[in-house]
Design a protein around this motif. Sequence first.
Motif, short mmCIF file in Angstrom:
data_model
loop_
_atom_site.label_atom_id
_atom_site.label_comp_id
_atom_site.label_asym_id
_atom_site.label_seq_id
_atom_site.Cartn_x
_atom_site.Cartn_y
_atom_site.Cartn_z
N GLY A 15 0.81 -1.21 0.00
CA GLY A 15 0.00 0.00 0.00
C GLY A 15 0.85 1.26 0.00
N CYS A 16 2.08 1.17 0.50
CA CYS A 16 2.96 2.33 0.55
C CYS A 16 3.77 2.49 -0.73
CB CYS A 16 3.92 2.21 1.73
SG CYS A 16 3.09 2.26 3.32
N ALA A 17 3.71 1.54 -1.63
CA ALA A 17 4.49 1.61 -2.86
C ALA A 17 4.03 2.81 -3.69
CB ALA A 17 4.32 0.33 -3.66
N SER A 18 5.00 3.50 -4.24
CA SER A 18 4.71 4.71 -5.02
C SER A 18 4.15 4.34 -6.39
CB SER A 18 5.99 5.52 -5.18
OG SER A 18 5.77 6.63 -6.00
N ASN A 19 3.24 5.18 -6.87
CA ASN A 19 2.67 4.99 -8.20
C ASN A 19 3.49 5.71 -9.26
OD1 ASN A 19 0.42 3.42 -7.44
ND2 ASN A 19 -0.60 5.25 -6.72
N VAL A 20 4.57 6.38 -8.85
CA VAL A 20 5.39 7.17 -9.75
C VAL A 20 6.86 6.86 -9.48
CG1 VAL A 20 6.10 9.52 -10.32
CG2 VAL A 20 3.70 9.02 -9.90
N VAL A 21 7.64 6.79 -10.55
CA VAL A 21 9.08 6.62 -10.44
C VAL A 21 9.72 7.88 -11.00
CG1 VAL A 21 11.06 5.26 -11.21
CG2 VAL A 21 8.88 4.13 -10.77
N THR A 22 10.63 8.49 -10.23
CA THR A 22 11.31 9.70 -10.71
C THR A 22 12.80 9.45 -10.80
OG1 THR A 22 11.51 10.59 -8.48
CG2 THR A 22 9.59 11.29 -9.76
N ASP A 23 13.44 10.24 -11.66
CA ASP A 23 14.88 10.21 -11.82
C ASP A 23 15.31 11.64 -12.11
OD1 ASP A 23 17.47 9.31 -12.06
OD2 ASP A 23 17.20 8.42 -14.04
N TYR A 24 16.53 11.98 -11.75
CA TYR A 24 16.99 13.35 -11.99
C TYR A 24 18.51 13.39 -12.06
CZ TYR A 24 17.88 13.40 -6.95
OH TYR A 24 18.34 13.10 -5.70
N ASP A 25 19.02 14.49 -12.62
CA ASP A 25 20.45 14.73 -12.71
C ASP A 25 20.89 15.27 -11.36
OD1 ASP A 25 23.04 15.53 -13.19
OD2 ASP A 25 22.56 16.74 -14.96
N SER A 26 21.72 14.53 -10.65
CA SER A 26 22.11 14.92 -9.29
C SER A 26 23.03 16.14 -9.28
CB SER A 26 22.77 13.74 -8.57
OG SER A 26 23.91 13.32 -9.29
N ASN A 27 23.59 16.52 -10.42
CA ASN A 27 24.45 17.70 -10.49
C ASN A 27 23.67 18.98 -10.74
OD1 ASN A 27 26.80 16.14 -10.13
ND2 ASN A 27 26.81 15.62 -12.31
N THR A 28 22.38 18.88 -10.93
CA THR A 28 21.55 20.03 -11.25
C THR A 28 21.11 20.75 -9.98
OG1 THR A 28 20.74 18.95 -13.24
CG2 THR A 28 19.42 20.74 -12.39
N VAL A 29 21.16 22.08 -10.02
CA VAL A 29 20.66 22.90 -8.92
C VAL A 29 19.26 23.36 -9.32
CG1 VAL A 29 21.03 24.97 -7.53
CG2 VAL A 29 23.00 23.66 -8.37
N PHE A 30 18.24 22.70 -8.79
CA PHE A 30 16.87 22.95 -9.21
C PHE A 30 16.35 24.31 -8.74
CE2 PHE A 30 17.31 18.46 -9.86
CZ PHE A 30 16.62 18.25 -11.04
N GLY A 31 17.00 24.90 -7.74
CA GLY A 31 16.61 26.22 -7.28
C GLY A 31 16.88 27.32 -8.30
N ASN A 32 17.69 27.02 -9.32
CA ASN A 32 18.01 28.00 -10.37
C ASN A 32 16.89 28.13 -11.40
OD1 ASN A 32 20.46 28.42 -9.15
ND2 ASN A 32 21.60 27.10 -10.55
N TYR A 33 15.92 27.23 -11.36
CA TYR A 33 14.84 27.25 -12.35
C TYR A 33 13.63 27.99 -11.79
CZ TYR A 33 17.58 23.46 -14.40
OH TYR A 33 18.59 22.70 -14.93
N GLY A 34 13.14 28.96 -12.56
CA GLY A 34 11.98 29.71 -12.11
C GLY A 34 10.90 29.82 -13.17
N SER A 35 11.22 29.44 -14.42
CA SER A 35 10.24 29.57 -15.50
C SER A 35 10.24 28.31 -16.35
CB SER A 35 10.56 30.80 -16.36
OG SER A 35 11.84 30.66 -16.95
N TRP A 36 9.14 28.13 -17.05
CA TRP A 36 8.99 26.93 -17.87
C TRP A 36 8.07 27.22 -19.05
CZ3 TRP A 36 4.31 24.45 -18.74
CH2 TRP A 36 3.23 24.94 -17.98
N ALA A 37 8.13 26.31 -20.03
CA ALA A 37 7.23 26.34 -21.18
C ALA A 37 7.11 24.91 -21.69
CB ALA A 37 7.78 27.25 -22.28
N PHE A 38 6.03 24.66 -22.41
CA PHE A 38 5.91 23.35 -23.05
C PHE A 38 6.84 23.30 -24.24
CE2 PHE A 38 1.72 23.40 -20.93
CZ PHE A 38 1.82 22.20 -20.27
N ALA A 39 7.48 22.16 -24.45
CA ALA A 39 8.36 21.96 -25.60
C ALA A 39 7.52 22.04 -26.87
CB ALA A 39 9.06 20.61 -25.50
N PRO A 40 8.13 22.47 -27.97
CA PRO A 40 7.37 22.55 -29.22
C PRO A 40 6.94 21.15 -29.67
CG PRO A 40 9.70 22.92 -29.61
CD PRO A 40 9.52 22.85 -28.13
#
Length: 174
Positions: A15-40
Amino acid sequence: MRLILASLFLMVLTGCASNVVTDYDSNTVFGNYGSWAFAPKGEGESFTSLDGGRIKSAVERELNRKSMRKVDQEEADLLVTWQIVEEERLERSGVGLGFGFGTGNFGWGLASAPPVREVQEGKLVVELVDTDTDRVVWRAASRRYLNENQTTESRRELIDEIVADMFEKYPPGA
């Protein structure tokens, strides 16, 4: 008694198993991102599907909750791309039939397996791409599937739940 306790423990873990699997670049500073757009849109894509509209709406809502600004593609720190990866699964439908006879320690039996059919399902994958490096910095994939048997309302609810679960884990470590 031990068997019952072990069974209960396994059910709790399941019941505790996650329904989502995530992965990320561990060298990335996510606090530097403040804006986004959908890819073309890719080549040959001239329209947004019904599920595509639902996904875009859910992603936009979740990124707004993260206090990220939606901007034009040229100004964005991150591009959001998504796809529904189709997979085939075998599903048993109905029950098998069988009969047998015999006496004592000897007998005969005959049985047939339940009918099996292929089911097409789609797994949602969302990726965030750094616009400066053109590299994926974060990825989420759902373990829950969209299929052709779902009603319009259940598809919308499932997409909303999946995307909310995905962005619950963004930014990593928060």
